[in-house]
Enzyme design. Structure first.
Site, PDB file in Angstrom:
ATOM      1  CD  GLU A 210       3.540  -0.270  -1.448  1.00 44.88           C
ATOM      2  OE1 GLU A 210       3.207  -1.124  -2.295  1.00 44.88           O
ATOM      3  OE2 GLU A 210       3.902  -0.579  -0.296  1.00 44.88           O
ATOM      4  CB  CYS A 244       0.004  -0.404  -9.808  1.00 53.11           C
ATOM      5  SG  CYS A 244      -0.856  -0.392  -8.216  1.00 53.11           S
TER       6      CYS A 244
END
Length: 451
Positions: A210, A244
């Site tokens: 991720e 993010c």
């Protein structure tokens, strides 16, 4: 440094005992985690304030709430996800039966980041436990108070060897990823993700990565400036931009540029005050210095003040940015804004970018939104919204290409930590000779039957 081989050995021993396999045991472990999370909520919120300066409201809604939501979903659905799934075959498989069975991977490693250190450690942990694994969890050393709280949480909730939390710096992470874990789950930057993937490949370990990316936000001529500005500002400056999924930069149609810029200035001031101190600080001096250097790569149109003693930088709007800045993940409270005129040029420019973790568009034109989505593949895509897709329990979350590999959340997380095992049962009493040599059936007939 931590005895990393001993951690793996303990996880393997606990997994080999069979204690993680019964669904009732997995359920009991998740309930223990839920109860521990509730009992230690104040301690975790205090740790998040110490490490990141997070307010209680934002810490609970962006961290604790999402873990609780994930546990609730898994407790409702886990038995269904774990049940063998019948798979249809062809006529010549009869009377055999095919099925898919989800089995735990074994001893797994989770490497967590510092920006959402509770959520991004515990949500994958929920999936790993639900799938029946033993886990070694390494939180980020950049958020040490939270790492210590997670260590206490694991000791409170889990049997020795089931979930082990190990603290330490990059050297510990390197040592862990060199070990033959059955699966490695990593959340962090793209460059570190490459190193994790390389280390895992040496042991043929599977990975879920991720990562991140420079998430573009496109605003067209039909967007309403005030609403658009509120949604962009909330998503960009949440957690001081250290998200993010945050919009990295805004590409706004020239007919809306002035109105949007004015609305952004007004919104940021209302959200965080004239001096911007209503927004939390950045994580540490190293990241503050990195962000401060970015201010020189454009023209500051709002904010820009830096308080090094408080580790604080004002929410900042940057005009005329260095084009290279639009390809970098800013990961902080600096928002470059660039205008565009020609739709074809915009879409061509998007198609040349690396695939981001998220892509955002503000428009009332469904055709334009579809064209933007087609121009640039991304992990997630939102129309007139930001971030919220990652809070939908049944939506898989993850990136594509340089922004990540694999998915988690909900059933996708359960499957990420599971081996999908193909099962086929055939009665011993029926054994047609058709497939055995010497082959007597004409190939032309076989082609007709199998075609």
């Amino acid at each position: 440094m931590a005895d990393t081989p001993a951690l793996l050995d303990a996880a393997r021993t606990y997994f080999a005992s069979g204690a993680t396999r019964p669904l009732d045991a997995r359920r009991a472990a998740l309930i223990a985690l839920r109860e521990g999370l509730e009992a230690m909520e104040g301690e975790l919120l205090a740790a998040l304030r110490t490490d990141l300066g997070k307010s209680e409201f934002e810490a609970w809604t962006s961290e604790i709430m999402l873990v609780r939501q994930e546990i609730a979903l898994v407790l409702r659905r886990m038995r269904r996800w774990a049940a063998p799934r019948r798979v249809g075959g062809r006529w010549f498989h009869f009377p055999g039966r095919a099925a898919l069975r989800m089995e735990p991977r074994g001893a797994v490693l989770i490497l967590g980041p510092w920006n959402y250190p509770v959520q991004l450690c515990l949500v994958p942990l929920v999936s790993a436990i639900a799938a029946g694994n033993a886990v070694v969890l390494k939180p980020s050393e950049v958020a040490p108070a939270t790492a210590a709280a997670l260590e206490r949480l694991a000791a409170r909730c889990f049997a020795p060897g089931h979930v082990q939390v190990v603290k330490g710096g990059p050297d510990v992470a390197v040592a862990l990823t060199a070990l033959p874990f059955d699966h490695i789950f990593f959340t962090g930057g793209t460059e570190t993700g490459r190193k994790v993937a390389e280390a895992a490949a040496r042991n043929l370990a599977t990975t879920t990565l991720e990562l991140g990316g420079a998430n573009p936000c496109i605003v067209d001529a039909s967007a309403e400036p005030a609403v658009t500005a509120r949604r962009i500002a909330w998503a960009k400056f949440l957690n001081a931009g250290q998200t993010c999924l945050a919009p990295n930069h805004v590409l706004v149609h020239e007919s809306r540029a002035e109105a949007l810029l004015g609305a952004l200035r007004e919104t940021v001031t209302r959200f965080y005050g004239p001096d911007g101190h209503g927004m939390q600080r950045v994580v540490n001096a190293r990241h503050l210095a990195r962000l401060k250097a970015m201010l020189a790569r454009g023209r500051v149109a709002h904010g820009g003040a830096v308080d090094e003693n408080a580790l604080h930088i004002q929410p900042t709007i940057l005009l005329d940015p260095d084009p290279a800045l639009l390809r970098e993940e800013i990961f902080g409270p600096i928002l470059p804004v660039v205008s565009w005129r020609d739709r074809a040029e915009l879409l061509a420019g998007l198609s040349a970018l690396p695939q981001p973790l998220a892509l955002y568009v503000h428009t009332r034109d469904r055709g334009f939104a579809d064209a933007v989505a087609e121009a640039l593949p991304s992990g997630g895509f939102c129309v007139n919204e930001h971030l919220v897709h990652c809070t939908v329990p049944d939506l898989p979350f993850g990136g594509v290409g340089p922004s990540g590999q694999g998915r988690y959340h909900g059933q996708a997380g359960f499957e990420a930590f599971s081996n999908a095992r193909a099962i086929f049962h055939q009665p011993a009493s029926i054994d047609p000779p058709l497939r055995y040599p010497p082959y007597r059936t004409p190939l032309s007939m076989i082609k007709r039957l199998m075609g």
